[in-house]
Motif scaffolding. Structure first.
Motif, PDB file in Angstrom:
ATOM      1  N   LEU A  59     -25.173 -23.112 -21.057  1.00 46.80           N
ATOM      2  CA  LEU A  59     -25.132 -22.296 -19.853  1.00 46.80           C
ATOM      3  C   LEU A  59     -26.556 -22.068 -19.339  1.00 46.80           C
ATOM      4  N   PRO A  60     -26.970 -22.786 -18.296  1.00 41.85           N
ATOM      5  CA  PRO A  60     -28.288 -22.511 -17.706  1.00 41.85           C
ATOM      6  C   PRO A  60     -28.249 -21.210 -16.919  1.00 41.85           C
ATOM      7  N   THR A  61     -29.238 -20.363 -17.112  1.00 46.53           N
ATOM      8  CA  THR A  61     -29.248 -19.083 -16.416  1.00 46.53           C
ATOM      9  C   THR A  61     -30.658 -18.503 -16.392  1.00 46.53           C
ATOM     10  N   ILE A  62     -30.755 -17.200 -16.103  1.00 46.76           N
ATOM     11  CA  ILE A  62     -32.038 -16.507 -15.979  1.00 46.76           C
ATOM     12  C   ILE A  62     -32.089 -15.363 -16.991  1.00 46.76           C
ATOM     13  N   VAL A  63     -33.244 -15.200 -17.640  1.00 44.41           N
ATOM     14  CA  VAL A  63     -33.470 -14.080 -18.545  1.00 44.41           C
ATOM     15  C   VAL A  63     -34.781 -13.405 -18.146  1.00 44.41           C
ATOM     16  N   ARG A  64     -34.870 -12.090 -18.381  1.00 43.60           N
ATOM     17  CA  ARG A  64     -36.078 -11.331 -18.051  1.00 43.60           C
ATOM     18  C   ARG A  64     -36.631 -10.660 -19.297  1.00 43.60           C
ATOM     19  N   PHE A  65     -37.904 -10.889 -19.551  1.00 47.84           N
ATOM     20  CA  PHE A  65     -38.633 -10.204 -20.605  1.00 47.84           C
ATOM     21  C   PHE A  65     -39.812  -9.494 -19.954  1.00 47.84           C
ATOM     22  N   GLU A  66     -39.978  -8.198 -20.213  1.00 49.01           N
ATOM     23  CA  GLU A  66     -41.103  -7.430 -19.668  1.00 49.01           C
ATOM     24  C   GLU A  66     -41.224  -7.603 -18.142  1.00 49.01           C
ATOM     25  N   GLU A  67     -40.096  -7.529 -17.468  1.00 50.04           N
ATOM     26  CA  GLU A  67     -40.020  -7.585 -16.005  1.00 50.04           C
ATOM     27  C   GLU A  67     -40.404  -8.946 -15.421  1.00 50.04           C
TER      28      GLU A  67
ATOM     29  N   GLN B 285     -39.318 -13.044 -14.972  1.00 48.49           N
ATOM     30  CA  GLN B 285     -38.096 -13.839 -14.942  1.00 48.49           C
ATOM     31  C   GLN B 285     -38.363 -15.256 -15.428  1.00 48.49           C
ATOM     32  N   PHE B 286     -37.443 -15.788 -16.271  1.00 52.94           N
ATOM     33  CA  PHE B 286     -37.599 -17.130 -16.825  1.00 52.94           C
ATOM     34  C   PHE B 286     -36.255 -17.846 -16.845  1.00 52.94           C
ATOM     35  N   ARG B 287     -36.310 -19.148 -16.695  1.00 50.37           N
ATOM     36  CA  ARG B 287     -35.106 -19.963 -16.858  1.00 50.37           C
ATOM     37  C   ARG B 287     -34.847 -20.179 -18.340  1.00 50.37           C
ATOM     38  N   CYS B 288     -33.580 -20.266 -18.707  1.00 47.23           N
ATOM     39  CA  CYS B 288     -33.223 -20.478 -20.109  1.00 47.23           C
ATOM     40  C   CYS B 288     -31.906 -21.255 -20.184  1.00 47.23           C
TER      41      CYS B 288
ATOM     42  N   VAL C 233     -33.039  -8.750 -20.252  1.00 48.27           N
ATOM     43  CA  VAL C 233     -31.919  -8.663 -19.310  1.00 48.27           C
ATOM     44  C   VAL C 233     -31.470 -10.082 -18.999  1.00 48.27           C
ATOM     45  N   LEU C 234     -30.202 -10.375 -19.245  1.00 46.40           N
ATOM     46  CA  LEU C 234     -29.666 -11.733 -19.099  1.00 46.40           C
ATOM     47  C   LEU C 234     -28.646 -11.765 -17.972  1.00 46.40           C
ATOM     48  N   ASP C 235     -28.801 -12.734 -17.059  1.00 44.67           N
ATOM     49  CA  ASP C 235     -27.828 -12.933 -15.991  1.00 44.67           C
ATOM     50  C   ASP C 235     -26.709 -13.845 -16.475  1.00 44.67           C
ATOM     51  N   LEU C 236     -25.465 -13.387 -16.366  1.00 43.57           N
ATOM     52  CA  LEU C 236     -24.316 -14.211 -16.729  1.00 43.57           C
ATOM     53  C   LEU C 236     -23.288 -14.142 -15.604  1.00 43.57           C
ATOM     54  N   GLU C 237     -22.674 -15.289 -15.299  1.00 44.00           N
ATOM     55  CA  GLU C 237     -21.730 -15.379 -14.181  1.00 44.00           C
ATOM     56  C   GLU C 237     -20.355 -15.801 -14.670  1.00 44.00           C
ATOM     57  N   HIS C 238     -19.331 -15.208 -14.075  1.00 44.46           N
ATOM     58  CA  HIS C 238     -17.950 -15.587 -14.379  1.00 44.46           C
ATOM     59  C   HIS C 238     -17.098 -15.370 -13.137  1.00 44.46           C
ATOM     60  N   LYS C 239     -16.425 -16.416 -12.696  1.00 45.25           N
ATOM     61  CA  LYS C 239     -15.545 -16.370 -11.526  1.00 45.25           C
ATOM     62  C   LYS C 239     -16.256 -15.788 -10.297  1.00 45.25           C
ATOM     63  N   GLY C 240     -17.468 -16.228 -10.093  1.00 48.54           N
ATOM     64  CA  GLY C 240     -18.213 -15.816  -8.920  1.00 48.54           C
ATOM     65  C   GLY C 240     -18.878 -14.451  -9.010  1.00 48.54           C
ATOM     66  N   THR C 241     -18.711 -13.766 -10.131  1.00 43.02           N
ATOM     67  CA  THR C 241     -19.325 -12.450 -10.314  1.00 43.02           C
ATOM     68  C   THR C 241     -20.520 -12.558 -11.253  1.00 43.02           C
ATOM     69  N   MET C 242     -21.684 -12.111 -10.789  1.00 43.71           N
ATOM     70  CA  MET C 242     -22.892 -12.122 -11.602  1.00 43.71           C
ATOM     71  C   MET C 242     -23.099 -10.750 -12.216  1.00 43.71           C
ATOM     72  N   ASN C 243     -23.359 -10.715 -13.511  1.00 44.09           N
ATOM     73  CA  ASN C 243     -23.589  -9.458 -14.208  1.00 44.09           C
ATOM     74  C   ASN C 243     -24.920  -9.521 -14.929  1.00 44.09           C
ATOM     75  N   ARG C 244     -25.693  -8.439 -14.841  1.00 46.68           N
ATOM     76  CA  ARG C 244     -26.953  -8.340 -15.573  1.00 46.68           C
ATOM     77  C   ARG C 244     -26.709  -7.513 -16.827  1.00 46.68           C
TER      78      ARG C 244
END
Length: 282
Positions: A186-194, A196-199, A227-238
């Protein structure tokens, strides 16, 4: 008189870190905490606080709802009591909403101990309360002498009167057919210390996430927040996690990628339901 600060967050891990960080830096400060906005309302009614540090996303009553309620009370007007919103929501619409409700300042998730201290000092100075941060001699309390790392370890081990250990479920019993961890890509975005990085998430469970990140981008701090961004059925959750472990993918110090395992902090039913639905869909 010493400053009275109310910490409001539904995650016990976050409440504990904030409380211990503040007590280490400001031993004279009196700190109370609440697990949601409703509990916070009760405390704010019973006693007078000089500052509120509050998470945005909580069950029963959100941080911005509590903020609006506070600003309607004569004893918690914006000119008198600073209200610092702690949140991963940094988009313009939410910033405008909080400003209109009377927020004093923002602290973005994830945050370091230094960033937390700086926000508290800044908010105190705006209201000429900085003298009360150090207005008394340090209290005799063992927790006041512990660092942020020690506080984190205490939380993980379940130390303290009301702290519960964070449970990981990264194994299955031989006789148990239930799958608790799934291999994914699952390619997504993660945040460490404010930042943003791809992971790439490579393993996923309802309590843990294992991912790959480029080592030249960032080296996450163990027990730090993420803080990790995850998406399911068009809904993004942090989703809020803490860093459980960091290792190289190769047996050399300059490995191109790092393997990072995160453990869930959020204890919000809506987020838990979201994670369960995502897990079942993988």
């Amino acid at each position: 008189m010493a400053l009275k600060i109310l910490v409001v967050d539904d995650a016990s891990f976050t409440r504990d870190l904030i409380r211990r960080t503040l007590r280490k830096q400001f031993p004279a400060v009196e700190i109370e905490d609440a697990i949601n906005g409703r509990k916070a309302q009760q405390l704010l009614t019973k006693m007078q606080f000089n500052m509120v540090l509050c998470d945005w996303e909580m069950p029963e009553m959100t941080g911005v709802e509590l903020l609006r309620w506070c600003r309607e009370q004569p004893q918690y007007q914006k000119a008198d009591v600073p209200f610092v919103m702690i949140t991963s929501r940094g988009d313009k619409s939410h910033v405008v909403e909080a400003v209109q409700a009377g927020v004093t300042d923002y602290l973005g998730k994830p945050f370091s101990g230094e960033q937390l201290i700086n926000k508290v000092v800044s908010a105190a100075k705006k209201h000429k309360l900085e003298g009360r941060l150090v207005s008394q001699q340090p209290r005799q309390a063992s927790s006041g002498n512990q660092g942020v790392a020690s506080a984190s370890i205490d939380v993980l081990m379940g130390a303290g009167k009301s702290t519960q250990p964070i449970q990981a479920t990264k194994f299955t019993h031989p006789d148990d057919p239930v799958v608790t961890v799934k291999d994914v890509k699952l390619p997504t975005i993660v945040r460490f210390e404010e930042k943003q990085f791809r992971c790439m998430v490579i393993q996923f469970s309802k309590q843990e996430v294992t991912m790959l990140i480029k080592s030249d981008d960032v080296v996450p701090q163990v027990l730090g927040q993420a803080v990790l961004d995850l998406e399911h059925k068009g809904t993004m959750n942090r989703l809020n996690y803490y860093v459980q472990s960091v290792s190289t993918t190769e047996k050399k110090h300059d490995s191109t990628f790092l393997t990072v395992t995160l453990s869930l902090i959020d204890q919000d039913k809506e987020k838990e339901d979201f994670i369960a639905q995502l897990f079942n869909s993988l």
